[in-house]
Design a protein around this motif. Structure first.
Motif, PDB file in Angstrom:
ATOM      1  N   TYR A  83     -29.438  -1.218 -20.286  1.00 48.56           N
ATOM      2  CA  TYR A  83     -29.282  -1.692 -21.673  1.00 48.56           C
ATOM      3  C   TYR A  83     -29.102  -0.508 -22.618  1.00 48.56           C
ATOM      4  O   TYR A  83     -28.210  -0.509 -23.474  1.00 48.56           O
ATOM      5  CB  TYR A  83     -30.515  -2.511 -22.067  1.00 48.56           C
ATOM      6  CG  TYR A  83     -30.419  -3.189 -23.426  1.00 48.56           C
ATOM      7  CD1 TYR A  83     -29.862  -4.457 -23.546  1.00 48.56           C
ATOM      8  CD2 TYR A  83     -30.898  -2.561 -24.576  1.00 48.56           C
ATOM      9  CE1 TYR A  83     -29.791  -5.092 -24.785  1.00 48.56           C
ATOM     10  CE2 TYR A  83     -30.828  -3.176 -25.810  1.00 48.56           C
ATOM     11  CZ  TYR A  83     -30.270  -4.444 -25.910  1.00 48.56           C
ATOM     12  OH  TYR A  83     -30.192  -5.064 -27.130  1.00 48.56           O
ATOM     13  N   ASN A  84     -29.965   0.503 -22.470  1.00 48.29           N
ATOM     14  CA  ASN A  84     -29.859   1.693 -23.325  1.00 48.29           C
ATOM     15  C   ASN A  84     -28.513   2.380 -23.151  1.00 48.29           C
ATOM     16  O   ASN A  84     -27.864   2.775 -24.128  1.00 48.29           O
ATOM     17  CB  ASN A  84     -30.981   2.680 -22.991  1.00 48.29           C
ATOM     18  CG  ASN A  84     -32.335   2.221 -23.494  1.00 48.29           C
ATOM     19  OD1 ASN A  84     -32.423   1.471 -24.454  1.00 48.29           O
ATOM     20  ND2 ASN A  84     -33.393   2.671 -22.838  1.00 48.29           N
ATOM     21  N   THR A 138     -33.276  -2.399 -31.400  1.00 46.85           N
ATOM     22  CA  THR A 138     -34.670  -2.738 -31.721  1.00 46.85           C
ATOM     23  C   THR A 138     -35.154  -3.968 -30.961  1.00 46.85           C
ATOM     24  O   THR A 138     -36.342  -4.300 -31.022  1.00 46.85           O
ATOM     25  CB  THR A 138     -34.837  -3.013 -33.231  1.00 46.85           C
ATOM     26  OG1 THR A 138     -34.131  -4.222 -33.582  1.00 46.85           O
ATOM     27  CG2 THR A 138     -34.311  -1.859 -34.055  1.00 46.85           C
ATOM     28  N   GLY A 139     -34.250  -4.664 -30.270  1.00 50.94           N
ATOM     29  CA  GLY A 139     -34.641  -5.896 -29.594  1.00 50.94           C
ATOM     30  C   GLY A 139     -34.400  -7.104 -30.475  1.00 50.94           C
ATOM     31  O   GLY A 139     -33.582  -7.064 -31.409  1.00 50.94           O
ATOM     32  N   VAL A 153     -40.958  -0.308 -28.416  1.00 54.84           N
ATOM     33  CA  VAL A 153     -39.706  -0.981 -28.066  1.00 54.84           C
ATOM     34  C   VAL A 153     -39.171  -0.327 -26.800  1.00 54.84           C
ATOM     35  O   VAL A 153     -38.966   0.895 -26.765  1.00 54.84           O
ATOM     36  CB  VAL A 153     -38.675  -0.856 -29.198  1.00 54.84           C
ATOM     37  CG1 VAL A 153     -37.328  -1.432 -28.763  1.00 54.84           C
ATOM     38  CG2 VAL A 153     -39.176  -1.544 -30.460  1.00 54.84           C
ATOM     39  N   THR A 154     -38.985  -1.111 -25.768  1.00 53.15           N
ATOM     40  CA  THR A 154     -38.470  -0.572 -24.510  1.00 53.15           C
ATOM     41  C   THR A 154     -37.348  -1.462 -23.988  1.00 53.15           C
ATOM     42  O   THR A 154     -37.356  -2.672 -24.194  1.00 53.15           O
ATOM     43  CB  THR A 154     -39.574  -0.482 -23.436  1.00 53.15           C
ATOM     44  OG1 THR A 154     -40.138  -1.790 -23.224  1.00 53.15           O
ATOM     45  CG2 THR A 154     -40.667   0.480 -23.863  1.00 53.15           C
ATOM     46  N   HIS A 155     -36.399  -0.835 -23.323  1.00 52.18           N
ATOM     47  CA  HIS A 155     -35.292  -1.554 -22.698  1.00 52.18           C
ATOM     48  C   HIS A 155     -35.024  -0.935 -21.335  1.00 52.18           C
ATOM     49  O   HIS A 155     -35.501   0.172 -21.034  1.00 52.18           O
ATOM     50  CB  HIS A 155     -34.022  -1.455 -23.555  1.00 52.18           C
ATOM     51  CG  HIS A 155     -34.191  -1.912 -24.965  1.00 52.18           C
ATOM     52  ND1 HIS A 155     -34.466  -3.220 -25.302  1.00 52.18           N
ATOM     53  CD2 HIS A 155     -34.121  -1.230 -26.153  1.00 52.18           C
ATOM     54  CE1 HIS A 155     -34.558  -3.327 -26.615  1.00 52.18           C
ATOM     55  NE2 HIS A 155     -34.354  -2.141 -27.153  1.00 52.18           N
ATOM     56  N   SER A 156     -34.250  -1.629 -20.556  1.00 55.05           N
ATOM     57  CA  SER A 156     -33.860  -1.075 -19.262  1.00 55.05           C
ATOM     58  C   SER A 156     -32.904   0.094 -19.477  1.00 55.05           C
ATOM     59  O   SER A 156     -32.269   0.223 -20.537  1.00 55.05           O
ATOM     60  CB  SER A 156     -33.175  -2.146 -18.415  1.00 55.05           C
ATOM     61  OG  SER A 156     -31.920  -2.512 -18.995  1.00 55.05           O
ATOM     62  N   CYS A 216     -23.153   3.885 -25.217  1.00 59.24           N
ATOM     63  CA  CYS A 216     -21.694   3.907 -25.007  1.00 59.24           C
ATOM     64  C   CYS A 216     -20.969   3.142 -26.108  1.00 59.24           C
ATOM     65  O   CYS A 216     -19.924   3.574 -26.604  1.00 59.24           O
ATOM     66  CB  CYS A 216     -21.353   3.324 -23.639  1.00 59.24           C
ATOM     67  SG  CYS A 216     -21.847   4.363 -22.249  1.00 59.24           S
ATOM     68  N   VAL A 217     -21.521   1.988 -26.491  1.00 63.61           N
ATOM     69  CA  VAL A 217     -20.922   1.190 -27.568  1.00 63.61           C
ATOM     70  C   VAL A 217     -20.921   1.985 -28.869  1.00 63.61           C
ATOM     71  O   VAL A 217     -19.924   2.010 -29.602  1.00 63.61           O
ATOM     72  CB  VAL A 217     -21.681  -0.140 -27.746  1.00 63.61           C
ATOM     73  CG1 VAL A 217     -21.265  -0.838 -29.043  1.00 63.61           C
ATOM     74  CG2 VAL A 217     -21.422  -1.061 -26.558  1.00 63.61           C
ATOM     75  N   LEU A 218     -22.042   2.630 -29.168  1.00 64.86           N
ATOM     76  CA  LEU A 218     -22.145   3.422 -30.397  1.00 64.86           C
ATOM     77  C   LEU A 218     -21.093   4.523 -30.427  1.00 64.86           C
ATOM     78  O   LEU A 218     -20.371   4.687 -31.422  1.00 64.86           O
ATOM     79  CB  LEU A 218     -23.540   4.043 -30.498  1.00 64.86           C
ATOM     80  CG  LEU A 218     -23.739   5.045 -31.647  1.00 64.86           C
ATOM     81  CD1 LEU A 218     -23.666   4.346 -32.993  1.00 64.86           C
ATOM     82  CD2 LEU A 218     -25.065   5.790 -31.487  1.00 64.86           C
TER      83      LEU A 218
END
Length: 506
Positions: free
Chosen positions: A364-365, A453-454, A358-361, A370-372
């Protein structure tokens, strides 16, 4: 839901916290020290409300379906994660056979799970902490029970033991993920066994409370209100020590296993596996765990730490004050929470094992991290404000310095409504923004677990969907209870704080 299934509930004075809604107010303590306090008011109306039986979750038919479906759903989801890349499939006999083979209980799994339970019981009974009193128990004519709250001490003890076992090779963290299916099955069987045993014990000892007369409904809701072994309150122990610590260990195991996989790949590719510090005097391993699993590790360590550092606020919550110890709390704490709230961690690890991580930019990460953290701040401080206010009013407040103590966790001059019943309804701080602002923050964190997780599998989103359904049910029941208890004062409270979850929207 800690939600816990069916346990993300509110305190009897309207907007307290429940299983997932853990408070966060604490200071260092070296020995069990009783705290002097004022006795809260107790009335006959409290006893009448406490003894009233109200069918929930669809009554006997509904809870019977839940008891049958919960274990099956856990096996189904794990089978989909393990053998179908997280895709939902129509389960065939071959599917169930393959899943069962991977989940068949064995001695090693039983030793790991039951050993964990024994250690948690032992430390809960013996390590130092503070002793606080719960709410007056109507069925005990207003008696307040003592609770030894030593979660912080047990948490730090656990961390030391886990590190020693892992780094000495006696029991590596990865053993948990390597045996996740068998351990889950042991937990399911243990939850069912304890449910039946406690029900029978209540009947034999004639310590049952608020029984409906329907076997299946009473098994689900429970027979005993305050089950104890010596100074060990089984409800608090099972809600705080077992599910959240085990959830953290599962995610830590997944993170370590992924780190080992990528470290092996780095060695094969001739890459460095350590950083040199202090001119080569110190070699520090390079962390190879992916950003998504590090995110889940952070999410779960924040959660379990909050449960431990705010444990002295738990005795006044609805689960402890009102709910009985039945399948609803027993099964979900022993098996449901740790082995279904971990789906995001398992999914991310399995993707890495399959060579399709699972990968994100980076953007996005960063946004999700920050939201968490922002949602955690609201959740932590909102629960802290409410419970510190409530404890101060009852003379049970214990100031502590457990980490972390966040700004705005205590209201200096809180506003409130004085009810005719005698309790005060908090309208200051976060509680003037929305009646269930802690639920909003909790749901935001839950959604972030799925988003990391996408979007290729529904299973990591099961938690937030399930939790939303639980909270909607609980909020509805809370409104009924509080209206019945506070009457016109509740109407005034709703007028002053009109929004339930989201300010200006809902």
């Amino acid at each position: 839901m800690g939600p816990n299934i069916i346990a993300g509930v509110t305190a009897p004075d309207s907007n307290g916290i429940g299983l997932r809604q853990r408070a966060t107010s604490q200071k260092k303590s070296s020995a069990p020290t009783p705290v002097q306090r004022l006795a809260p008011k107790h009335s006959q109306s409290d006893e009448d409300l406490d003894s009233k039986v109200m069918y929930e979750f669809g009554g006997p038919w509904g809870v019977t379906a839940l008891m049958l479906l919960m274990p099956l759903l856990m096996f189904y989801f794990l089978g989909c994660l393990e053998f179908h890349g997280g895709k939902l499939v129509v389960p065939s006999p071959a599917f169930w056979e393959q899943t069962w083979e991977s989940c068949r209980p064995n001695q090693h799994a039983a030793v790991l799970y039951m050993g964990f339970n024994v250690v948690q019981a032992f430390t809960a009974m013996t390590l130092p902490g503070v002793v606080v009193k719960g709410l007056p128990v109507p069925s005990l004519h207003g008696k307040q029970l003592d609770y030894l709250c030593n979660g912080v001490a047990t948490w730090y003890f656990d961390i030391v033991i886990v590190c020693v076992l892992h780094y000495t090779g006696i029991l590596r963290l990865t053993e948990i993920m390597d045996n996740i299916g068998p351990i889950m099955t042991v937990a399911i069987l243990w939850g069912i066994f304890v449910t039946v045993a406690i029900y029978v014990w209540g009947i034999v000892t004639k310590t049952t409370h608020r029984m409906s007369g329907n076997l299946f409904y009473d098994l689900f809701m429970g027979a005993i209100l305050n089950p104890r072994i010596g100074n060990l309150d089984l409800k608090i122990w099972s809600e705080i020590r077992i599910p959240w610590k085990l959830l953290f260990l599962i995610t830590a195991s997944a993170a370590m296993k992924e780190h080992d996989i990528y470290t092996e790949q780095a060695i094969e590719e001739g890459l460095d596996t350590t950083y040199s510090l202090l001119g080569g005097l110190l070699e520090v391993p390079i962390c190879r765990t992916s950003a998504p699993l590090l995110f889940m590790f952070l999410a779960h360590i924040l959660y379990v730490n909050a449960c431990m550092k705010g444990e002295e606020c738990i005795p006044t919550t609805w689960d402890i004050f009102y709910e009985k110890w039945g399948y609803m709390l027993i099964f979900w704490n022993f098996a449901g929470v740790p082995f279904s709230y971990c789906y995001s961690s398992i999914y991310i690890l399995n993707r890495s094992l399959q060579g399709n991580p699972v990968t994100h930019s980076n953007a996005y990460n960063t946004i999700l991290f920050c939201v968490l953290v922002a949602a955690y701040y609201v959740w932590d401080t909102a629960n802290s404000q409410k419970n510190r206010f409530r404890m101060k009013e009852r003379g049970t407040y214990v100031e502590r310095n457990t980490f972390p103590q966040l700004p705005w966790g205590t209201l200096k001059k809180p506003t409130y409504i004085q009810t005719k019943h005698g309790n005060k309804l908090l309208t200051g701080g976060w509680w003037g923004v929305a009646r269930k602002i802690h639920y909003t923050a909790d749901l935001t964190m839950a959604m972030s677990w799925g988003l990391m997780t996408g979007f290729d599998s529904f299973i990591p989103y099961f938690y937030v969907c399930f939790f939303t359904a639980v909270l909607v049910h609980r909020v509805g029941r809370d409104m009924v209870h509080c209206k019945e208890k506070y009457g016109d004062d509740w109407d005034e409270y709703c007028r002053r704080v009109p929004y339930i979850f989201i300010p200006l929207i809902f």
